[in-house]
Write a protein that holds these residues in place. Structure first.
Motif, PDB file in Angstrom:
ATOM      1  N   LYS A  43       0.832  -1.202   0.000  1.00 39.84           N
ATOM      2  CA  LYS A  43       0.000   0.000   0.000  1.00 39.84           C
ATOM      3  C   LYS A  43       0.867   1.252   0.000  1.00 39.84           C
ATOM      4  CE  LYS A  43      -4.057  -1.999   2.254  1.00 39.84           C
ATOM      5  NZ  LYS A  43      -5.061  -1.818   3.337  1.00 39.84           N
ATOM      6  N   GLN A  44       0.241   2.362  -0.375  1.00 40.25           N
ATOM      7  CA  GLN A  44       0.952   3.629  -0.357  1.00 40.25           C
ATOM      8  C   GLN A  44       1.066   4.161   1.067  1.00 40.25           C
ATOM      9  OE1 GLN A  44      -1.135   6.254  -3.096  1.00 40.25           O
ATOM     10  NE2 GLN A  44       0.211   5.645  -4.778  1.00 40.25           N
ATOM     11  N   ARG A  45       2.084   4.965   1.274  1.00 43.01           N
ATOM     12  CA  ARG A  45       2.243   5.600   2.574  1.00 43.01           C
ATOM     13  C   ARG A  45       1.091   6.586   2.776  1.00 43.01           C
ATOM     14  NH1 ARG A  45       8.151   7.714   4.257  1.00 43.01           N
ATOM     15  NH2 ARG A  45       8.518   5.582   3.531  1.00 43.01           N
ATOM     16  N   GLU A  46       0.500   6.558   3.975  1.00 44.38           N
ATOM     17  CA  GLU A  46      -0.614   7.451   4.259  1.00 44.38           C
ATOM     18  C   GLU A  46      -0.356   8.252   5.520  1.00 44.38           C
ATOM     19  OE1 GLU A  46      -4.384   5.697   5.250  1.00 44.38           O
ATOM     20  OE2 GLU A  46      -3.519   4.329   6.744  1.00 44.38           O
ATOM     21  N   LEU A  47      -0.911   9.456   5.527  1.00 45.03           N
ATOM     22  CA  LEU A  47      -0.823  10.312   6.694  1.00 45.03           C
ATOM     23  C   LEU A  47      -1.793   9.804   7.753  1.00 45.03           C
ATOM     24  CD1 LEU A  47       0.165  12.913   8.105  1.00 45.03           C
ATOM     25  CD2 LEU A  47      -1.666  14.130   6.922  1.00 45.03           C
ATOM     26  N   VAL A  48      -1.289   9.556   8.939  1.00 42.67           N
ATOM     27  CA  VAL A  48      -2.113   9.058  10.033  1.00 42.67           C
ATOM     28  C   VAL A  48      -2.563  10.202  10.934  1.00 42.67           C
ATOM     29  CG1 VAL A  48      -2.167   7.565  12.064  1.00 42.67           C
ATOM     30  CG2 VAL A  48      -0.957   6.832   9.992  1.00 42.67           C
ATOM     31  N   ALA A  49      -1.621  11.038  11.338  1.00 39.52           N
ATOM     32  CA  ALA A  49      -1.931  12.125  12.260  1.00 39.52           C
ATOM     33  C   ALA A  49      -0.963  13.273  12.000  1.00 39.52           C
ATOM     34  CB  ALA A  49      -1.817  11.660  13.709  1.00 39.52           C
ATOM     35  N   ARG A  50      -1.499  14.483  12.018  1.00 36.57           N
ATOM     36  CA  ARG A  50      -0.698  15.671  11.739  1.00 36.57           C
ATOM     37  C   ARG A  50      -0.868  16.681  12.862  1.00 36.57           C
ATOM     38  NH1 ARG A  50       0.066  18.040   6.003  1.00 36.57           N
ATOM     39  NH2 ARG A  50       1.864  16.698   6.330  1.00 36.57           N
ATOM     40  N   LEU A  51       0.239  17.269  13.238  1.00 42.41           N
ATOM     41  CA  LEU A  51       0.211  18.297  14.273  1.00 42.41           C
ATOM     42  C   LEU A  51       1.044  19.470  13.773  1.00 42.41           C
ATOM     43  CD1 LEU A  51      -0.920  18.939  17.027  1.00 42.41           C
ATOM     44  CD2 LEU A  51       1.089  17.901  18.067  1.00 42.41           C
ATOM     45  N   ILE A  52       0.350  20.534  13.397  1.00 38.32           N
ATOM     46  CA  ILE A  52       0.996  21.751  12.924  1.00 38.32           C
ATOM     47  C   ILE A  52       0.996  22.764  14.055  1.00 38.32           C
ATOM     48  CG2 ILE A  52       0.809  23.669  11.290  1.00 38.32           C
ATOM     49  CD1 ILE A  52      -0.425  21.740   9.302  1.00 38.32           C
ATOM     50  N   SER A  53       2.102  23.460  14.205  1.00 39.46           N
ATOM     51  CA  SER A  53       2.227  24.454  15.265  1.00 39.46           C
ATOM     52  C   SER A  53       1.058  25.425  15.250  1.00 39.46           C
ATOM     53  CB  SER A  53       3.536  25.232  15.103  1.00 39.46           C
ATOM     54  OG  SER A  53       4.637  24.391  15.263  1.00 39.46           O
ATOM     55  N   VAL A  60      -6.465  10.740  10.153  1.00 40.09           N
ATOM     56  CA  VAL A  60      -7.180  10.004   9.114  1.00 40.09           C
ATOM     57  C   VAL A  60      -8.401   9.366   9.762  1.00 40.09           C
ATOM     58  CG1 VAL A  60      -5.876   7.863   9.439  1.00 40.09           C
ATOM     59  CG2 VAL A  60      -6.870   8.388   7.214  1.00 40.09           C
ATOM     60  N   ASP A  61      -9.477   9.266   9.021  1.00 41.95           N
ATOM     61  CA  ASP A  61     -10.743   8.797   9.592  1.00 41.95           C
ATOM     62  C   ASP A  61     -10.617   7.446  10.298  1.00 41.95           C
ATOM     63  OD1 ASP A  61     -12.993  10.130   7.017  1.00 41.95           O
ATOM     64  OD2 ASP A  61     -12.062  11.054   8.769  1.00 41.95           O
ATOM     65  N   SER A  62      -9.790   6.581   9.779  1.00 45.87           N
ATOM     66  CA  SER A  62      -9.715   5.216  10.302  1.00 45.87           C
ATOM     67  C   SER A  62      -9.130   5.145  11.709  1.00 45.87           C
ATOM     68  CB  SER A  62      -8.905   4.334   9.359  1.00 45.87           C
ATOM     69  OG  SER A  62      -7.600   4.843   9.204  1.00 45.87           O
ATOM     70  N   VAL A  63      -8.488   6.215  12.177  1.00 50.36           N
ATOM     71  CA  VAL A  63      -7.885   6.172  13.511  1.00 50.36           C
ATOM     72  C   VAL A  63      -8.519   7.157  14.479  1.00 50.36           C
ATOM     73  CG1 VAL A  63      -5.691   5.486  12.459  1.00 50.36           C
ATOM     74  CG2 VAL A  63      -6.028   7.874  13.170  1.00 50.36           C
ATOM     75  N   TYR A  93       5.482   2.564  10.708  1.00 53.98           N
ATOM     76  CA  TYR A  93       5.084   3.929  11.050  1.00 53.98           C
ATOM     77  C   TYR A  93       6.306   4.846  10.960  1.00 53.98           C
ATOM     78  CZ  TYR A  93       0.461   2.440  12.491  1.00 53.98           C
ATOM     79  OH  TYR A  93      -0.827   1.951  12.483  1.00 53.98           O
ATOM     80  N   TYR A  94       6.121   5.948  10.252  1.00 55.82           N
ATOM     81  CA  TYR A  94       7.204   6.897  10.012  1.00 55.82           C
ATOM     82  C   TYR A  94       6.882   8.243  10.644  1.00 55.82           C
ATOM     83  CZ  TYR A  94       8.679   3.638   6.358  1.00 55.82           C
ATOM     84  OH  TYR A  94       9.093   2.517   5.656  1.00 55.82           O
ATOM     85  N   CYS A  95       7.886   8.804  11.257  1.00 56.22           N
ATOM     86  CA  CYS A  95       7.798  10.172  11.747  1.00 56.22           C
ATOM     87  C   CYS A  95       8.233  11.113  10.629  1.00 56.22           C
ATOM     88  CB  CYS A  95       8.713  10.323  12.960  1.00 56.22           C
ATOM     89  SG  CYS A  95       8.758  11.959  13.696  1.00 56.22           S
ATOM     90  N   HIS A  96       7.544  12.227  10.507  1.00 53.63           N
ATOM     91  CA  HIS A  96       7.850  13.220   9.481  1.00 53.63           C
ATOM     92  C   HIS A  96       7.870  14.600  10.140  1.00 53.63           C
ATOM     93  CE1 HIS A  96       6.256  16.380   6.731  1.00 53.63           C
ATOM     94  NE2 HIS A  96       7.194  15.893   5.936  1.00 53.63           N
ATOM     95  N   ALA A  97       8.791  15.425   9.691  1.00 56.52           N
ATOM     96  CA  ALA A  97       8.853  16.805  10.163  1.00 56.52           C
ATOM     97  C   ALA A  97       9.128  17.726   8.994  1.00 56.52           C
ATOM     98  CB  ALA A  97       9.926  16.959  11.233  1.00 56.52           C
ATOM     99  N   ALA A  98       8.596  18.924   9.089  1.00 59.65           N
ATOM    100  CA  ALA A  98       8.806  19.927   8.053  1.00 59.65           C
ATOM    101  C   ALA A  98       9.390  21.187   8.692  1.00 59.65           C
ATOM    102  CB  ALA A  98       7.492  20.261   7.356  1.00 59.65           C
ATOM    103  N   GLN A  99      10.406  21.723   8.038  1.00 56.31           N
ATOM    104  CA  GLN A  99      11.051  22.935   8.539  1.00 56.31           C
ATOM    105  C   GLN A  99      11.633  23.707   7.361  1.00 56.31           C
ATOM    106  OE1 GLN A  99      13.740  23.465  12.257  1.00 56.31           O
ATOM    107  NE2 GLN A  99      15.145  22.965  10.592  1.00 56.31           N
ATOM    108  N   LEU A 100      11.288  24.962   7.264  1.00 54.00           N
ATOM    109  CA  LEU A 100      11.849  25.849   6.237  1.00 54.00           C
ATOM    110  C   LEU A 100      11.727  25.240   4.844  1.00 54.00           C
ATOM    111  CD1 LEU A 100      15.074  27.008   8.145  1.00 54.00           C
ATOM    112  CD2 LEU A 100      12.851  28.156   8.001  1.00 54.00           C
ATOM    113  N   GLY A 101      10.602  24.623   4.597  1.00 61.70           N
ATOM    114  CA  GLY A 101      10.348  24.062   3.277  1.00 61.70           C
ATOM    115  C   GLY A 101      10.996  22.729   3.012  1.00 61.70           C
ATOM    116  N   GLN A 102      11.675  22.190   3.986  1.00 60.40           N
ATOM    117  CA  GLN A 102      12.326  20.890   3.844  1.00 60.40           C
ATOM    118  C   GLN A 102      11.537  19.826   4.608  1.00 60.40           C
ATOM    119  OE1 GLN A 102      15.195  20.283   1.950  1.00 60.40           O
ATOM    120  NE2 GLN A 102      14.888  22.394   1.265  1.00 60.40           N
ATOM    121  N   ASN A 103      11.526  18.638   4.056  1.00 58.10           N
ATOM    122  CA  ASN A 103      10.850  17.511   4.692  1.00 58.10           C
ATOM    123  C   ASN A 103      11.870  16.496   5.173  1.00 58.10           C
ATOM    124  OD1 ASN A 103       7.885  18.034   4.223  1.00 58.10           O
ATOM    125  ND2 ASN A 103       8.675  18.215   2.145  1.00 58.10           N
TER     126      ASN A 103
END
Length: 115
Positions: A43-53, A60-63, A93-103
């Motif tokens: 399956k494709q990687r999917e976003l589970v939960a997002r926390l923006i400052s 995602v609805d399933s969780v 499960y992967y952790c992701h962070a975004a900063q200054l336009g970089q992932n």
């Protein structure tokens, strides 16, 4: 560069709980977002939960109602508390962070829900 290291995955029975942690280190100025993604086999990687400052978390609805994302900004950590786990939650499960336009991505931690 920002490095992300996940921990807390493992094998759990259906209905059980796990807590994932992600620690960020390196050149941290202001992490705009810290999220959790997952990828199940085939399956494709999917976003589970997002926390923006400054914003409320999104799931995602399933969780919804089962998972909770939280963040310790002082320690540059993000957590994913997972309850009522189901076999379909099995994934890396992967952790992701975004900063200054970089992932940035962690290496992933395996969560297996099975009896």
């Amino acid at each position: 560069q920002v490095q992300l290291v996940e921990s807390g995955g493992g094998l759990v029975q259906p209905g059980g709980s796990l807590r994932l942690s992600c620690a960020a280190s390196g050149s941290i100025f202001r992490l705009y977002a810290m999220d959790w993604y997952r990828q199940a086999p085939g399956k494709q990687r999917e976003l589970v939960a997002r926390l923006i400052s400054g914003s409320s978390p999104n799931y995602v609805d399933s969780v919804k109602g089962r998972f909770t994302i939280s963040r310790d900004s002082a320690k540059n950590m993000v957590f994913l508390q997972m309850h009522s786990l189901k076999p379909e939650d099995t994934a890396v499960y992967y952790c992701h962070a975004a900063q200054l336009g970089q992932n940035y991505w962690g290496q992933g931690t395996q969560v297996t829900v099975s009896s």
